[in-house]
Design a protein around this motif. Structure first.
Motif, PDB file in Angstrom:
ATOM      1  N   LEU A  97      45.096  39.757  44.951  1.00  0.00           N
ATOM      2  CA  LEU A  97      46.249  38.866  45.065  1.00  0.00           C
ATOM      3  C   LEU A  97      45.925  37.439  44.630  1.00  0.00           C
ATOM      4  O   LEU A  97      46.795  36.731  44.102  1.00  0.00           O
ATOM      5  N   GLN A 103      48.492  34.307  43.306  1.00  0.00           N
ATOM      6  CA  GLN A 103      49.062  33.458  44.352  1.00  0.00           C
ATOM      7  C   GLN A 103      49.774  32.225  43.792  1.00  0.00           C
ATOM      8  O   GLN A 103      50.860  31.861  44.274  1.00  0.00           O
ATOM      9  N   PHE A 149      53.295  33.254  42.851  1.00  0.00           N
ATOM     10  CA  PHE A 149      54.142  33.460  44.017  1.00  0.00           C
ATOM     11  C   PHE A 149      54.625  32.108  44.558  1.00  0.00           C
ATOM     12  O   PHE A 149      55.802  31.932  44.878  1.00  0.00           O
ATOM     13  N   ASP A 150      53.703  31.151  44.633  1.00  0.00           N
ATOM     14  CA  ASP A 150      54.064  29.823  45.123  1.00  0.00           C
ATOM     15  C   ASP A 150      55.088  29.164  44.207  1.00  0.00           C
ATOM     16  O   ASP A 150      56.076  28.568  44.678  1.00  0.00           O
ATOM     17  N   PRO A 158      53.957  35.901  49.608  1.00  0.00           N
ATOM     18  CA  PRO A 158      52.982  36.893  49.137  1.00  0.00           C
ATOM     19  C   PRO A 158      53.144  38.196  49.910  1.00  0.00           C
ATOM     20  O   PRO A 158      53.412  38.187  51.110  1.00  0.00           O
ATOM     21  N   GLN A 185      52.301  41.913  51.700  1.00  0.00           N
ATOM     22  CA  GLN A 185      51.274  42.522  52.515  1.00  0.00           C
ATOM     23  C   GLN A 185      50.784  43.795  51.842  1.00  0.00           C
ATOM     24  O   GLN A 185      51.494  44.421  51.054  1.00  0.00           O
ATOM     25  N   LEU A 236      51.732  44.573  42.458  1.00  0.00           N
ATOM     26  CA  LEU A 236      51.723  43.158  42.794  1.00  0.00           C
ATOM     27  C   LEU A 236      52.680  42.352  41.918  1.00  0.00           C
ATOM     28  O   LEU A 236      53.470  41.543  42.417  1.00  0.00           O
ATOM     29  N   THR A 237      52.619  42.554  40.610  1.00  0.00           N
ATOM     30  CA  THR A 237      53.490  41.770  39.730  1.00  0.00           C
ATOM     31  C   THR A 237      54.947  42.189  39.865  1.00  0.00           C
ATOM     32  O   THR A 237      55.842  41.394  39.564  1.00  0.00           O
ATOM     33  N   ARG A 255      56.400  42.427  42.556  1.00  0.00           N
ATOM     34  CA  ARG A 255      56.941  41.540  43.584  1.00  0.00           C
ATOM     35  C   ARG A 255      57.352  40.189  42.989  1.00  0.00           C
ATOM     36  O   ARG A 255      58.120  39.442  43.587  1.00  0.00           O
ATOM     37  N   LEU A 256      56.837  39.855  41.804  1.00  0.00           N
ATOM     38  CA  LEU A 256      57.157  38.587  41.142  1.00  0.00           C
ATOM     39  C   LEU A 256      58.333  38.707  40.172  1.00  0.00           C
ATOM     40  O   LEU A 256      59.105  37.759  40.002  1.00  0.00           O
TER      41      LEU A 256
END
Length: 378
Positions: A96, A100, A103-104, A110, A112, A308-309, A311-312
């Motif tokens: 992650l 990060q 995400f910010d 972020p 889980q 992960l991506t 989620r973006l």
């Protein structure tokens, strides 16, 4: 006489056009697009590797509500160990960390660590077989002998992707009914499975005739095809149909965003590159900030990086941040804009197909007449 519209593959699948829509995963496919291509006489496709069994059943039903014509459902064959969740909290945090800042920047909390990073392949396969599409297409390998046998018993045509002649031979020897020869010009993921993708970057012009010579099953050509000249070329090279991805992704029925469509039809589509930044696997898209900045950093493997991506991506799309989106795009995208279909005009799939067939017929006629190829722009 349109003999180029008469191939064994077309006969076996009851198609009237030598045309396959490339399957898109990750929500880019759409039932409307697959049905439109099938209704026009080609083979519509839907990438379902991101869906669970219930989603696959619903997708097949949605396509059948729109067409009674043949269509394909496409899955990714999992690599060893990639089908299950893995890694402890420390490893997840390490994966992650490079993401990060994004995400910010997008204001997204972020995520889980999940129970698993992708749907269970065994359940997906069962759902595809239960749906009984005309074609089960797949990438990144070969289904088990049992699955292929069940497809034969159910009358499902199997179509596997190859990026090298050796992969094509492996598919044929396993009993697969047809092979997609995918050149490195193609947008999206490089679907190699016998060697690393970086060692399997053969262009369509070189790959298709080698595959056609190496196997007896029907060959579909993919990669760098967006107009009728490309279709005519790959048919001359030994393919029995052309698979087009980027061109259909730009159509209004696809599941992508207008921001992505504008990029496909704009000047930035002339600059594509290969990256692992978005999914952990090598894929071709329009170069942007995310690709450049992640190029120098280690990324998680697939499917963890892809999870992960993912989620973006919704936030990037909603905020109009093309610099942080996966803009999958093949090298043929600059061929999409023509005088009657200028940049930023999103065509209907039926109109795009009609254009493709006019151009193919004209290209074949020029070859028969011995006339030099000219641009469709004049």
């Amino acid at each position: 006489m349109n003999t180029w519209k008469q191939t064994e593959l077309m006969r076996r699948l009851d198609l009237s056009l030598p045309l396959v829509q490339g399957p898109f995963g990750g929500g880019l496919s759409a039932a409307e697009l697959a049905a439109a291509v099938s209704e026009a006489g080609g083979l519509g496709s839907f990438g379902v590797h991101h869906l669970d069994a219930a989603g696959i059943a619903a997708t097949a039903a949605a396509i059948r509500q729109r067409t009674a014509r043949p269509f394909a459902l496409n899955l990714w064959i999992p690599f060893e160990g990639s089908d299950a969740a893995s890694a402890d909290d420390a490893q997840f945090a390490a994966w992650l960390a490079p993401l990060q800042p994004y995400f910010d920047e997008l204001g997204v909390a972020p995520p889980q660590r999940p129970a698993r990073y992708s749907p269970a392949y065994a359940e997906q396969v069962e759902a595809v077989l239960a749906a009984r599409p005309a074609v089960f297409s797949f990438v990144y390998g070969i289904p088990s002998a049992d699955i292929l046998a069940r497809c034969r018993d159910l009358g499902i045509f199997t179509l596997g992707a190859a990026t090298t002649p050796d992969e094509a031979v492996a598919l044929e020897q396993a009993g697969v009914d047809g092979v997609v020869a995918s050149g490195f010009e193609a947008g999206g993921h490089r679907v190699s499975f016998l060697r690393p993708a970086e060692e399997s970057l053969t262009g369509t012009l070189a790959l298709v005739p080698q595959v056609a010579d190496a196997v007896r099953v029907p060959v579909v050509a993919a990669g760098g095809i967006a107009d009728g000249r490309g279709i005519a070329a790959v048919l001359a090279l030994g393919a029995q149909a052309a698979q087009i991805g980027t061109g259909f992704l730009a159509c209004r029925e696809s599941g992508t965003s207008d921001l992505h469509r504008r990029a496909l039809l704009g000047p930035q589509a002339r600059d594509t590159g290969l990256t692992r930044a978005f999914s952990g696997r090598l894929a071709r898209g329009i170069r942007n900030r995310f690709m450049r900045e992640l190029a120098a950093q280690p990324v998680a493997p697939y499917p963890q990086q892809n999870w992960l991506t993912a989620r973006l991506r919704p936030a990037a799309t909603a905020q109009g941040r093309a610099d942080l989106m996966s803009l999958w795009c093949g090298q043929s995208a600059p061929l999409l804009a023509t005088p009657d279909a200028p940049e930023a005009t999103f065509p209907a799939a039926a109109d795009y197909i009609a254009r493709l067939m006019r151009e193919t017929a004209a290209a074949v006629q020029r070859l028969e007449n011995g006339v030099r190829f000219t641009s469709p722009k004049g």
